[in-house]
Write a protein that holds these residues in place. Structure first.
Motif, PDB file in Angstrom:
ATOM      1  N   PRO A 160      33.138  58.188  49.324  1.00 20.94           N
ATOM      2  CA  PRO A 160      32.344  57.558  47.381  1.00 20.94           C
ATOM      3  C   PRO A 160      33.350  56.870  46.813  1.00 20.94           C
ATOM      4  O   PRO A 160      33.622  56.016  45.710  1.00 20.94           O
ATOM      5  CB  PRO A 160      31.477  58.550  46.643  1.00 20.94           C
ATOM      6  CG  PRO A 160      30.736  59.123  48.130  1.00 20.94           C
ATOM      7  CD  PRO A 160      32.331  58.787  48.997  1.00 20.94           C
ATOM      8  N   TRP A 161      34.059  57.523  46.065  1.00 18.94           N
ATOM      9  CA  TRP A 161      34.818  57.615  45.455  1.00 18.94           C
ATOM     10  C   TRP A 161      36.920  56.869  46.625  1.00 18.94           C
ATOM     11  O   TRP A 161      37.376  57.629  47.360  1.00 18.94           O
ATOM     12  CB  TRP A 161      35.962  58.767  44.583  1.00 18.94           C
ATOM     13  CG  TRP A 161      34.984  59.355  43.702  1.00 18.94           C
ATOM     14  CD1 TRP A 161      34.061  59.347  43.464  1.00 18.94           C
ATOM     15  CD2 TRP A 161      35.976  59.669  42.550  1.00 18.94           C
ATOM     16  NE1 TRP A 161      33.377  59.585  42.315  1.00 18.94           N
ATOM     17  CE2 TRP A 161      34.373  59.894  41.288  1.00 18.94           C
ATOM     18  CE3 TRP A 161      36.719  58.327  41.895  1.00 18.94           C
ATOM     19  CZ2 TRP A 161      34.928  60.005  40.091  1.00 18.94           C
ATOM     20  CZ3 TRP A 161      37.013  58.782  40.418  1.00 18.94           C
ATOM     21  CH2 TRP A 161      35.721  58.811  39.630  1.00 18.94           C
ATOM     22  N   GLN A 162      36.598  55.725  46.479  1.00 15.77           N
ATOM     23  CA  GLN A 162      37.663  55.277  46.824  1.00 15.77           C
ATOM     24  C   GLN A 162      39.349  55.061  47.115  1.00 15.77           C
ATOM     25  O   GLN A 162      39.386  55.073  45.756  1.00 15.77           O
ATOM     26  CB  GLN A 162      37.435  53.022  47.803  1.00 15.77           C
ATOM     27  CG  GLN A 162      35.790  52.875  48.013  1.00 15.77           C
ATOM     28  CD  GLN A 162      35.467  51.716  47.978  1.00 15.77           C
ATOM     29  OE1 GLN A 162      36.618  50.899  48.567  1.00 15.77           O
ATOM     30  NE2 GLN A 162      34.444  51.952  48.439  1.00 15.77           N
ATOM     31  N   VAL A 204      42.656  53.800  42.771  1.00 20.38           N
ATOM     32  CA  VAL A 204      41.208  54.764  42.951  1.00 20.38           C
ATOM     33  C   VAL A 204      40.074  53.601  42.461  1.00 20.38           C
ATOM     34  O   VAL A 204      40.001  52.620  41.347  1.00 20.38           O
ATOM     35  CB  VAL A 204      41.304  55.716  42.147  1.00 20.38           C
ATOM     36  CG1 VAL A 204      39.557  56.426  42.186  1.00 20.38           C
ATOM     37  CG2 VAL A 204      42.436  56.516  42.213  1.00 20.38           C
ATOM     38  N   ARG A 205      39.023  53.309  43.379  1.00 19.14           N
ATOM     39  CA  ARG A 205      37.712  52.566  43.270  1.00 19.14           C
ATOM     40  C   ARG A 205      36.908  54.070  43.200  1.00 19.14           C
ATOM     41  O   ARG A 205      36.001  54.326  44.104  1.00 19.14           O
ATOM     42  CB  ARG A 205      37.435  51.497  43.932  1.00 19.14           C
ATOM     43  CG  ARG A 205      38.379  50.679  44.414  1.00 19.14           C
ATOM     44  CD  ARG A 205      38.089  49.908  45.150  1.00 19.14           C
ATOM     45  NE  ARG A 205      39.329  48.270  45.239  1.00 19.14           N
ATOM     46  CZ  ARG A 205      39.061  47.745  45.776  1.00 19.14           C
ATOM     47  NH1 ARG A 205      37.769  47.341  46.923  1.00 19.14           N
ATOM     48  NH2 ARG A 205      40.555  46.503  46.138  1.00 19.14           N
ATOM     49  N   PRO A 206      36.737  54.030  41.914  1.00 16.81           N
ATOM     50  CA  PRO A 206      34.923  54.932  41.588  1.00 16.81           C
ATOM     51  C   PRO A 206      33.777  54.598  42.567  1.00 16.81           C
ATOM     52  O   PRO A 206      33.924  53.037  41.449  1.00 16.81           O
ATOM     53  CB  PRO A 206      34.984  55.468  39.974  1.00 16.81           C
ATOM     54  CG  PRO A 206      36.363  55.080  39.557  1.00 16.81           C
ATOM     55  CD  PRO A 206      37.272  53.531  40.080  1.00 16.81           C
ATOM     56  N   PRO A 207      32.988  55.294  42.455  1.00 18.39           N
ATOM     57  CA  PRO A 207      31.508  54.775  42.401  1.00 18.39           C
ATOM     58  C   PRO A 207      30.921  54.219  40.683  1.00 18.39           C
ATOM     59  O   PRO A 207      30.567  55.124  40.401  1.00 18.39           O
ATOM     60  CB  PRO A 207      30.912  55.909  43.232  1.00 18.39           C
ATOM     61  CG  PRO A 207      31.126  57.059  42.453  1.00 18.39           C
ATOM     62  CD  PRO A 207      32.645  56.406  42.460  1.00 18.39           C
ATOM     63  N   VAL A 208      30.459  52.761  40.868  1.00 16.57           N
ATOM     64  CA  VAL A 208      30.266  52.266  39.931  1.00 16.57           C
ATOM     65  C   VAL A 208      28.979  51.304  40.207  1.00 16.57           C
ATOM     66  O   VAL A 208      28.390  50.729  39.225  1.00 16.57           O
ATOM     67  CB  VAL A 208      31.240  51.391  38.883  1.00 16.57           C
ATOM     68  CG1 VAL A 208      32.518  52.565  38.127  1.00 16.57           C
ATOM     69  CG2 VAL A 208      32.363  49.831  39.973  1.00 16.57           C
ATOM     70  N   GLY A 210      26.859  48.943  43.274  1.00 16.35           N
ATOM     71  CA  GLY A 210      26.985  48.036  44.265  1.00 16.35           C
ATOM     72  C   GLY A 210      27.125  46.538  43.640  1.00 16.35           C
ATOM     73  O   GLY A 210      27.702  46.181  44.457  1.00 16.35           O
ATOM     74  N   ALA A 211      26.674  46.875  42.420  1.00 14.51           N
ATOM     75  CA  ALA A 211      26.567  44.870  42.258  1.00 14.51           C
ATOM     76  C   ALA A 211      28.218  45.180  40.938  1.00 14.51           C
ATOM     77  O   ALA A 211      28.453  43.704  40.525  1.00 14.51           O
ATOM     78  CB  ALA A 211      25.780  44.419  41.487  1.00 14.51           C
ATOM     79  N   HIS A 212      29.185  46.107  41.191  1.00 18.23           N
ATOM     80  CA  HIS A 212      30.643  46.688  39.867  1.00 18.23           C
ATOM     81  C   HIS A 212      31.370  46.732  41.210  1.00 18.23           C
ATOM     82  O   HIS A 212      30.640  47.731  42.583  1.00 18.23           O
ATOM     83  CB  HIS A 212      30.155  46.962  39.133  1.00 18.23           C
ATOM     84  CG  HIS A 212      29.122  47.177  38.219  1.00 18.23           C
ATOM     85  ND1 HIS A 212      28.736  45.179  37.130  1.00 18.23           N
ATOM     86  CD2 HIS A 212      28.187  46.750  38.431  1.00 18.23           C
ATOM     87  CE1 HIS A 212      27.552  45.186  37.011  1.00 18.23           C
ATOM     88  NE2 HIS A 212      27.271  46.321  37.484  1.00 18.23           N
ATOM     89  N   VAL A 213      32.436  46.756  40.735  1.00 14.96           N
ATOM     90  CA  VAL A 213      33.952  46.736  41.351  1.00 14.96           C
ATOM     91  C   VAL A 213      35.201  47.859  40.037  1.00 14.96           C
ATOM     92  O   VAL A 213      35.699  46.668  39.350  1.00 14.96           O
ATOM     93  CB  VAL A 213      34.511  46.019  42.591  1.00 14.96           C
ATOM     94  CG1 VAL A 213      35.552  46.499  42.679  1.00 14.96           C
ATOM     95  CG2 VAL A 213      33.059  45.741  43.623  1.00 14.96           C
ATOM     96  N   LEU A 214      35.298  48.856  39.964  1.00  8.93           N
ATOM     97  CA  LEU A 214      36.070  49.351  39.435  1.00  8.93           C
ATOM     98  C   LEU A 214      37.440  49.642  40.053  1.00  8.93           C
ATOM     99  O   LEU A 214      37.321  50.231  41.260  1.00  8.93           O
ATOM    100  CB  LEU A 214      35.292  49.998  38.371  1.00  8.93           C
ATOM    101  CG  LEU A 214      36.399  51.121  37.257  1.00  8.93           C
ATOM    102  CD1 LEU A 214      37.361  49.802  36.529  1.00  8.93           C
ATOM    103  CD2 LEU A 214      35.484  52.374  36.596  1.00  8.93           C
ATOM    104  N   ARG A 215      38.671  49.319  39.709  1.00  7.70           N
ATOM    105  CA  ARG A 215      40.220  49.334  39.829  1.00  7.70           C
ATOM    106  C   ARG A 215      40.873  49.718  39.239  1.00  7.70           C
ATOM    107  O   ARG A 215      40.770  48.981  38.333  1.00  7.70           O
ATOM    108  CB  ARG A 215      40.133  47.375  41.278  1.00  7.70           C
ATOM    109  CG  ARG A 215      39.661  47.335  41.989  1.00  7.70           C
ATOM    110  CD  ARG A 215      40.302  46.327  42.781  1.00  7.70           C
ATOM    111  NE  ARG A 215      41.273  46.833  43.812  1.00  7.70           N
ATOM    112  CZ  ARG A 215      41.984  45.422  43.468  1.00  7.70           C
ATOM    113  NH1 ARG A 215      42.043  44.132  43.798  1.00  7.70           N
ATOM    114  NH2 ARG A 215      43.228  45.592  44.389  1.00  7.70           N
TER     115      ARG A 215
END
Length: 257
Positions: A160-162, A204-208, A210-215
């Motif tokens: 979930p936390w990539q 790090v890409r936190p879970p935000v 499915g329609a969003h990506v936070l890097r």
């Protein structure tokens, strides 16, 4: 020889992603016109044994091959490639002289890659590359050479936390002989330009949703090198100057996208 294309073997790629426009995210500040992301092929895309051979005009020859083997729950790959040819003309016919020659080339590369899962969601990857490239540009004797050695280690978490963490080292050396366009004799011998690069990245890409990506993350690069060259008289052939120069550069950045 400015870009070592023989270090980029298409057989080992799983995807190429092109993003137009000034970059953002990791390594984005230096991407003025866009970014080209090269994604390594995974085990499902690689056969156990692969080989190919091509022959074309201007005595162009291309040989490549690879071995891919499962190792525990991971895998290891070894591949190589060799390209050579008499090259094509880089000067228009009406601008050629007796010293003009096609842009002949001869280069090879060998790489190995290993991937091992640490858990269901975490992989560790290691890669090493060695390459060598020789080319002639426009005039007989206008030869340049580039060689390099790369090594990197990468940890990827797909939970979930990539998380994507990377560390690498790159070594390069380049040499070049400049031929006078009027007397067709050497005027500059840039015989060595060794350089070393060290760097790393954590993203790090936190879970935000499915329609969003936070890097978000940080990266750092440190390069050092030196130049060694001799200036040569086009008339006498004697060395007129011996030049040495060196430098270091460190770049660090933080990004949120």
């Amino acid at each position: 020889g400015y870009i070592p294309f023989n270090a980029l073997v298409p057989d080992r790629l799983g995807a190429v992603r092109v993003t137009r426009g000034s970059g953002a995210g990791a390594f984005g500040a230096g991407a003025v016109a866009g970014t080209i992301e090269l994604v390594s092929a995974d085990r499902t895309m690689l056969p156990a044994i692969e080989a190919s051979a091509f022959y074309g005009s201007n005595d162009a020859t291309q040989l490549s091959g690879g071995i891919n083997r499962d190792l525990g729950n991971g895998y290891v790959s070894l591949s190589g490639r060799w390209d050579r040819g008499d090259g094509f003309w880089t000067s228009p016919r009406d601008q050629r002289s007796a010293a003009s020659v096609p842009a002949a080339y001869d280069g090879w590369s060998i790489s190995t890659r290993a991937v091992t899962p640490l858990s269901d969601d975490v992989d560790i990857q290691a890669r090493a590359l060695v390459f060598d490239d020789d080319r002639t540009l426009r005039f007989a004797g206008a030869d340049n050479h580039i060689e390099g050695q790369d090594a990197s280690v990468r940890v990827i978490s797909r939970g979930p936390w990539q998380v994507d963490a990377l560390a690498y080292v790159q070594a390069r050396n380049f040499s070049n002989i400049v031929i006078s366009s009027s007397r067709f004799t050497p005027v500059l011998d840039q015989y060595a330009t060794p350089a070393t690069g060290l760097g790393g990245k954590v993203e790090v890409r936190p879970p935000v949703g499915g329609a969003h990506v936070l890097r978000m993350g940080a990266d750092v690069r440190r390069t050092s090198g030196r130049m060694q060259e001799n200036a040569i008289s086009a008339i006498s052939g004697n060395v007129t100057a011996r030049r040495r120069a060196s430098g270091r550069q460190t770049v660090a950045g933080f990004f949120v996208e």
